[in-house]
Design an enzyme around this catalytic site. Structure first.
Site, short mmCIF file in Angstrom:
data_model
loop_
_atom_site.label_atom_id
_atom_site.label_comp_id
_atom_site.label_asym_id
_atom_site.label_seq_id
_atom_site.Cartn_x
_atom_site.Cartn_y
_atom_site.Cartn_z
N LYS A 46 -8.31 17.12 -3.50
CA LYS A 46 -8.00 18.38 -4.17
C LYS A 46 -7.99 18.17 -5.68
O LYS A 46 -7.98 17.04 -6.18
CB LYS A 46 -6.65 18.91 -3.69
CG LYS A 46 -5.46 18.01 -4.02
CD LYS A 46 -4.17 18.58 -3.46
CE LYS A 46 -2.99 17.68 -3.78
NZ LYS A 46 -1.72 18.26 -3.33
N TYR A 273 -1.76 17.73 -38.97
CA TYR A 273 -0.98 18.97 -39.10
C TYR A 273 0.50 18.67 -39.28
O TYR A 273 1.08 17.83 -38.59
CB TYR A 273 -1.15 19.85 -37.85
CG TYR A 273 -2.47 20.56 -37.77
CD1 TYR A 273 -2.85 21.49 -38.75
CD2 TYR A 273 -3.34 20.34 -36.70
CE1 TYR A 273 -4.06 22.16 -38.66
CE2 TYR A 273 -4.54 21.01 -36.60
CZ TYR A 273 -4.90 21.92 -37.58
OH TYR A 273 -6.09 22.59 -37.49
#
Length: 383
Positions: A46, A273
């Protein structure tokens, strides 16, 4: 130092050097290591094989003895069928969405059942298609996620399914803490086996009784039963503390990139940043073209190490969407040098467990989080 962008990568259409290398031989090894004698093995693929690629991972596991595949979504099962995996039984581990049962039956998918509504819709699909549903009934033994019925209601539910002509091929449950709580795992197993005995007294014995996930395969031989479901361990990731090492697993993913820009900056300069990382000395600073849009979590800003030239270097400042910076100190660094975000370089290794610990999460999330825009490059492909 190595150069990370290769002609072979470019031939695959990967111009950016950020790729996830998947070692299919490691997956084959792990499938063998997690396959107890006397049981069958379900390879759980999955979430695109926990980020490793569902189809290549499934094929590698089958080559090493897996007889079943497990998925979370009907769409995942249909993709496996479309890619040629037509012979192996596939179990969808939750009830499929209402109205999709006919599609599942026509694809030969085995259905999980655990609600009256699921039973009714599957019966309607069987009547509409003329096909016999192959189902595995799930028992809620204590996790309370799915498997709606308490153990005492399961025999009547199974009897109804048998009466409708279903092939009740399996009975199963799922452990909540198999990686670290043997007492609760044992209590779940006892509840489950009690239901199985009650069914057998009534004349029904499903072909497959299964309960063991990766943690239980490693820790609890009593839970192996007829079939084991191996997910995270198939990819060399650990379901709990030290369990991967105990089982001799090999990590299957190595995530790498390359330096896109290198510069020397003076002490006192701040980078990225927010200017949250200030250089304590003159340093060589590398820009790497990978960021949180690729699945490298922003929460690793100024906390995680990457490998350049076989040595650890700290991610410097805030990880941005597409890039991060690395403080290399006085170590030489140049454009094109390989950067390993996850995996081994020389004698050093950054593990999924290490990154997960920094984030307060589990190894599963690290691998599943590597984004779709990071190409997977496969090693160990057999012709």
């Amino acid at each position: 130092m190595s150069r990370a962008t290769t002609a072979r990568d470019t031939e695959r259409g990967s111009f950016r050097p950020t790729v996830a290398e998947i070692d299919l031989d490691a997956i084959r090894h792990n499938a063998r290591a997690m396959h107890p004698d006397g049981t069958e093995l379900m390879a759980v693929v999955k979430a695109d094989g926990y980020g490793h690629g569902a189809v290549p991972s499934a094929r590698a596991a089958i080559e090493s003895g897996a007889t079943w595949l497990g998925v979370a979504l009907l769409e995942e099962a249909l993709e496996l069928r479309a890619q040629g995996l037509t012979e192996q039984p596939i179990l969808v581990l939750s009830e499929v969405p209402r109205g999709s049962e006919s599609v599942a039956l026509e694809a030969g998918v085995t259905l999980a059942l655990y609600t009256d509504a699921g039973l009714e819709h599957t019966a309607a699909a069987a009547e509409a298609t003329g096909l016999t549903p192959r189902v595995h009934v799930k028992v809620d033994t204590g996790m309370h996620r799915v498997g709606r019925f308490p153990p005492e209601r399961v025999p009547a539910f199974v009897a109804t399914a048998v009466g409708l002509g279903f092939d009740v091929d399996g009975l199963w449950t799922h452990f909540a803490r198999s990686e670290d709580d043997p007492e609760f795992t044992t209590s779940q197993l006892k509840r489950f086996l009690g239901v199985a005995r009650e069914l057998e007294r009534g004349g029904t014995r499903p072909r497959y009784l299964h309960a063991a996930n990766s943690g239980a395969v490693i820790r609890d031989p009593a839970a192996h039963l007829d079939l084991v479901r191996v997910g995270v361990a198939l990819y060399g990731l650990s379901p709990g503390a030290d369990l991967a090492q105990r089982a001799g697993l090999r990590p299957a993913m190595r995530w790498r990139s390359a330096v896109s820009l290198a510069r020397r900056l003076p002490a006192g300069e701040a980078v990225s940043y927010g200017l949250t990382w200030t250089l304590e000395r003159d340093s060589n600073v590398a820009t790497v073209p990978v960021g949180y849009a690729d699945g490298y979590p922003r929460g690793l800003s100024s906390r995680a190490d990457v490998l350049i030239g076989g040595r650890r270097h700290r991610v410097a400042g805030v990880i941005s969407m597409d890039q991060l910076l690395v403080d290399c100190g006085d170590d030489p660094v140049a454009e094109g040098d390989e950067v390993v975000l996850l995996g081994r370089q020389g004698d050093e290794e950054v593990t999924a467990g290490e990154l997960a610990a920094l984030l307060g999460t589990i190894e599963y999330e690290i691998a599943c989080g590597v984004g779709a825009r990071v190409p997977r490059v496969y090693g160990g492909v057999h012709a």
